[in-house]
Design an enzyme around this catalytic site. Structure first.
Site, PDB file in Angstrom:
ATOM      1  N   SER A   4      -2.299  -2.087  -6.381  1.00 20.06           N
ATOM      2  CA  SER A   4      -2.210  -1.437  -5.074  1.00 20.06           C
ATOM      3  C   SER A   4      -1.335  -0.183  -5.130  1.00 20.06           C
ATOM      4  O   SER A   4      -1.036   0.408  -4.091  1.00 20.06           O
ATOM      5  CB  SER A   4      -1.670  -2.421  -4.033  1.00 20.06           C
ATOM      6  OG  SER A   4      -0.338  -2.768  -4.342  1.00 20.06           O
ATOM      7  N   TYR A  22       7.270   7.295   7.833  1.00 19.81           N
ATOM      8  CA  TYR A  22       6.001   6.986   7.181  1.00 19.81           C
ATOM      9  C   TYR A  22       4.921   7.831   7.823  1.00 19.81           C
ATOM     10  O   TYR A  22       4.757   7.817   9.039  1.00 19.81           O
ATOM     11  CB  TYR A  22       5.707   5.489   7.351  1.00 19.81           C
ATOM     12  CG  TYR A  22       4.557   4.976   6.528  1.00 19.81           C
ATOM     13  CD1 TYR A  22       4.783   4.362   5.307  1.00 19.81           C
ATOM     14  CD2 TYR A  22       3.243   5.092   6.973  1.00 19.81           C
ATOM     15  CE1 TYR A  22       3.727   3.879   4.537  1.00 19.81           C
ATOM     16  CE2 TYR A  22       2.188   4.617   6.215  1.00 19.81           C
ATOM     17  CZ  TYR A  22       2.432   4.006   4.999  1.00 19.81           C
ATOM     18  OH  TYR A  22       1.399   3.537   4.249  1.00 19.81           O
ATOM     19  N   ARG A  48      -9.431   2.599   5.530  1.00 20.91           N
ATOM     20  CA  ARG A  48      -9.577   3.837   4.764  1.00 20.91           C
ATOM     21  C   ARG A  48     -10.986   3.996   4.190  1.00 20.91           C
ATOM     22  O   ARG A  48     -11.540   5.091   4.189  1.00 20.91           O
ATOM     23  CB  ARG A  48      -8.547   3.886   3.645  1.00 20.91           C
ATOM     24  CG  ARG A  48      -8.667   5.132   2.810  1.00 20.91           C
ATOM     25  CD  ARG A  48      -7.373   5.594   2.270  1.00 20.91           C
ATOM     26  NE  ARG A  48      -6.930   4.745   1.186  1.00 20.91           N
ATOM     27  CZ  ARG A  48      -5.892   5.038   0.409  1.00 20.91           C
ATOM     28  NH1 ARG A  48      -5.206   6.147   0.621  1.00 20.91           N
ATOM     29  NH2 ARG A  48      -5.531   4.243  -0.552  1.00 20.91           N
ATOM     30  N   GLY A 101       9.103  -4.569   2.313  1.00 24.83           N
ATOM     31  CA  GLY A 101       8.188  -5.246   3.222  1.00 24.83           C
ATOM     32  C   GLY A 101       8.441  -4.828   4.656  1.00 24.83           C
ATOM     33  O   GLY A 101       9.429  -4.152   4.957  1.00 24.83           O
ATOM     34  N   GLU A 105       8.596   0.996 -13.009  1.00 27.29           N
ATOM     35  CA  GLU A 105       7.172   1.373 -12.980  1.00 27.29           C
ATOM     36  C   GLU A 105       6.478   1.193 -14.333  1.00 27.29           C
ATOM     37  O   GLU A 105       5.651   2.017 -14.744  1.00 27.29           O
ATOM     38  CB  GLU A 105       7.008   2.805 -12.452  1.00 27.29           C
ATOM     39  CG  GLU A 105       7.610   2.963 -11.048  1.00 27.29           C
ATOM     40  CD  GLU A 105       7.228   4.243 -10.339  1.00 27.29           C
ATOM     41  OE1 GLU A 105       6.399   5.008 -10.854  1.00 27.29           O
ATOM     42  OE2 GLU A 105       7.784   4.478  -9.246  1.00 27.29           O
ATOM     43  N   GLY A 106       6.857   0.161 -15.034  1.00 22.98           N
ATOM     44  CA  GLY A 106       6.175  -0.146 -16.294  1.00 22.98           C
ATOM     45  C   GLY A 106       6.602   0.718 -17.462  1.00 22.98           C
ATOM     46  O   GLY A 106       6.052   0.590 -18.561  1.00 22.98           O
ATOM     47  N   SER A 137       0.463  -4.216   1.785  1.00 26.19           N
ATOM     48  CA  SER A 137      -0.435  -4.595   0.690  1.00 26.19           C
ATOM     49  C   SER A 137      -0.244  -6.051   0.280  1.00 26.19           C
ATOM     50  O   SER A 137      -0.732  -6.460  -0.780  1.00 26.19           O
ATOM     51  CB  SER A 137      -0.147  -3.696  -0.511  1.00 26.19           C
ATOM     52  OG  SER A 137       1.242  -3.789  -0.841  1.00 26.19           O
ATOM     53  N   PHE A 138       0.482  -6.820   1.093  1.00 33.35           N
ATOM     54  CA  PHE A 138       0.863  -8.201   0.807  1.00 33.35           C
ATOM     55  C   PHE A 138      -0.271  -9.045   0.193  1.00 33.35           C
ATOM     56  O   PHE A 138      -0.061  -9.791  -0.759  1.00 33.35           O
ATOM     57  CB  PHE A 138       1.318  -8.831   2.133  1.00 33.35           C
ATOM     58  CG  PHE A 138       1.617 -10.291   2.088  1.00 33.35           C
ATOM     59  CD1 PHE A 138       2.800 -10.754   1.532  1.00 33.35           C
ATOM     60  CD2 PHE A 138       0.726 -11.220   2.624  1.00 33.35           C
ATOM     61  CE1 PHE A 138       3.089 -12.117   1.510  1.00 33.35           C
ATOM     62  CE2 PHE A 138       1.011 -12.573   2.597  1.00 33.35           C
ATOM     63  CZ  PHE A 138       2.192 -13.018   2.041  1.00 33.35           C
TER      64      PHE A 138
END
Ligand SMILES: Cc1cc2nc3c(=O)[nH]c(=O)nc-3n(C[C@H](O)[C@H](O)[C@H](O)COP(=O)(O)OP(=O)(O)OC[C@H]3O[C@@H](n4cnc5c(N)ncnc54)[C@H](O)[C@@H]3O)c2cc1C
Length: 541
Positions: free
Chosen positions: A138, A459, A403, A216, A263-264, A200-201
């Protein structure tokens, strides 16, 4: 088997095809479009997926990796590689609709255990094969692209369980690929909640929340994910990091914190221990208020959060544009009650909605709500009952499904978000509206949804008809201008979506050269050969 670009781009599989007729009406009216403009499925993505290049992993490498994870857990077909090449950033969805897969991995591996992850990392490090850790996909920052190919390491298939609920310490230990609903179901059964509910839960994972440093919708009460992590286990090319479960320590740096927001790029988080809370939804108190202006609502919210009488868990303000759209899509606009509100001076285009929910012990939730109500009254907010916020909560994951049908109608729609201090909040709010107003036929809705004593987030959701034939470039230019407007006026680069590759170009400007060098040095320590999510994420060279 699913095989079209659309199968990859869509959000979930339930409400995807349904466009809200009231939303369509708003778009048609706002953007002055004809019905015929809105009937087609623009860039539907219904074509079968085809990649230009086959996997560049050598047969002996594939054989070795299959020897670790098992043949069933390694995929190299076009569709699997395409599916794991992206997240849900608008630019990526647009690429899929244009039948473009710019950066696919060479293979997708679904490891079954922490030990398999260790062996895969060891092997890939020796062979210099990039690894991109993947959770629920996500990401909205281009963080899952594989510009150098390599392996998408999907943790959701097997590493998706609750390992331990410790009722004495009030903690839960999970495997990183667990999804929001799986975690909450298990916790609720034991009388607990994690309190982390991103929009995106339904699809995102604990590992992704930590790696992208998310928040959250109840974060004002429960905190962001960095406030919840107590310990974690991560596999890096330099070795395994396993931090211990202490409430707090003073033993130098908290190493586990380096992985929150990583972030990996440093390694793969395989397990995490998170704080939990009692699950008492029947105690929750709710209130909705309306204010005559955004400014008044913000000033009152600031008073509420700085009062030190306790704080709401869910705490939101919609700006006048978002309030207007909410009223229209809920059929409230021009109703009898709406006419009364207007008579009282709560006018369309100026009024702002505030939602509050307080969770916890019964006495606490009542006490805090009473205090909130009295502060709202002093701030000239009108209490409009608990139903509006309860209704909002019932559909809080639904707007994510909007979307796809909007893009089908040729509408560009994306979001950005920032953190900002109280002293700069209205400046960023008005500057972004001024920026967006320069583009004809564009709608910008802004809300506040994560609130702190020193400031809050903003936001942004924007909609505008796509420039047909020039969709990618048009979006890139508009998006860049909005990011720069936010930063020029004192907003942070991100509050909870993370940075990925999309915001990476601004990292050095945002953090400064010395901080960037520190990030790079940490990366070099854990991943000296640069195999972990390489090439651009977080702006690391
Ligand atoms: C509709 C929508 C709504 C959203 N709402 C919110 C919201 O309310 N709050 C919020 O915070 N975010 C939100 N997001 C953004 C996104 O959901 C978050 O960033 C989320 O935390 C990503 O989790 P994921 O499991 O999907 O991770 P992915 O998208 O799979 O990965 C994200 C990043 O984390 C890394 N990663 C994933 N798992 C691991 C692991 N185990 N170890 C190391 N690195 C890992 C990946 O390499 C990548 O860099 C939203 C996104 C969408 C599309």
């Amino acid at each position: 088997m699913d095989s079209t670009y659309r199968d990859i781009l869509k959000w979930g599989d339930k409400r995807e095809e349904e466009a809200d007729p009231l939303m369509i009406k708003i778009i048609r009216d706002k953007f002055d479009l004809e019905d015929s403009d809105l009937e087609m499925k623009y860039l539907s993505g219904n074509e079968p997926v085809k990649l230009e290049k086959s996997s560049s992993l050598k047969p002996r490498q594939l054989e070795f990796l299959a020897g670790i994870a098992g043949n069933d857990n390694i995929q190299c077909d076009d569709f699997s590689r395409a599916k794991f090449s992206c997240g849900k950033f608008y630019g990526e969805l647009l690429d899929l609709r244009l039948n473009m897969i710019p950066c696919p991995p060479d293979a997708v591996i679904t490891p079954k255990s922490h030990d398999e992850v260790v062996r895969i990392v060891e092997y890939c490090n020796n062979e210099k094969i990039p690894i991109i850790p993947v959770g629920g996909q996500s990401s909205v920052t281009g963080a899952l692209k594989a510009p150098l190919g390599g392996i998408a390491l999907d943790l959701t298939k097997h590493l998706n369980k609750v390992l331990k609920i410790n009722t004495e310490n009030k903690t839960v230990t999970v495997q990183a690929g667990i999804s929001g609903p799986a975690l909450e179901d298990e916790l609720n059964r034991h009388g607990f909640t994690c309190g982390h509910f991103p929009q995106s839960f339904e699809f995102s994972t604990a590992g992704g929340w930590i790696a992208a440093k998310g928040a959250g919708q109840n974060s004002t009460g429960y905190g962001k994910i960095e406030d919840m992590v107590i310990a974690l286990k991560a596999v890096t090319p330099a070795g395994v990091i396993e931090t211990k479960e202490y409430p707090r320590t003073a033993q130098g740096w908290d190493i586990f914190r380096l992985f929150i927001g990583s972030e990996g790029t440093l390694g793969i988080i395989t397990e995490a221990t998170l704080s939990i809370h009692y699950y008492n939804p029947w105690n929750t108190t709710y209130a909705s208020f309306i204010f005559k202006s955004f400014k008044q609502a913000v000033a009152t919210m600031q008073k509420m959060i700085q009062s030190e009488y306790g704080k709401p868990h869910l705490f939101r303000i919609s700006d006048p544009e978002e309030t207007d759209i909410a009223f229209k899509t809920k059929g409230f606009d021009n109703s009898l009650s709406d006419k009364v509100l207007k008579k009282l001076g709560f006018i369309t285009g100026k009024r702002s909605l505030m939602f509050v929910a307080v969770e916890g012990d019964k006495d606490y939730t009542k006490f805090v709500l009473n205090k909130i109500k009295s502060t709202a009254k002093k701030g000239k907010g009108m209490y409009i009952g608990k139903n509006p916020v309860i209704k909002w909560l019932e559909q809080r994951y639904s707007s994510a499904y909007m979307r796809d049908p909007l893009m089908d109608l040729g509408i560009m729609t994306d979001t950005l978000e920032t953190a900002v201090t109280w002293e700069n909040l209205l400046k960023v709010w008005s500057a972004t509206h001024a920026y967006v107003n320069q583009r004809p036929k564009t709608l910008l809705m802004i809300h506040i949804s994560h609130v702190y004593e020193s400031g809050a987030n903003l936001y942004f959701t924007f909609l505008s008809p796509m420039e047909k034939g020039n969709e990618r470039n048009d979006f890139a230019v508009f998006h860049k201008g909005l990011i720069e407007t936010i930063q020029d006026n004192g907003g942070s680069l991100s509050h909870h979506h993370g940075v990925g590759r999309v915001l990476a170009p601004w990292m050095e400007r945002h953090l400064g050269k010395t901080s960037m060098e520190a990030l790079t040095a940490v990366k070099k320590h854990f991943d000296p050969d640069n195999i972990m999510n390489p090439s651009g994420t977080l702006g690391i060279p």
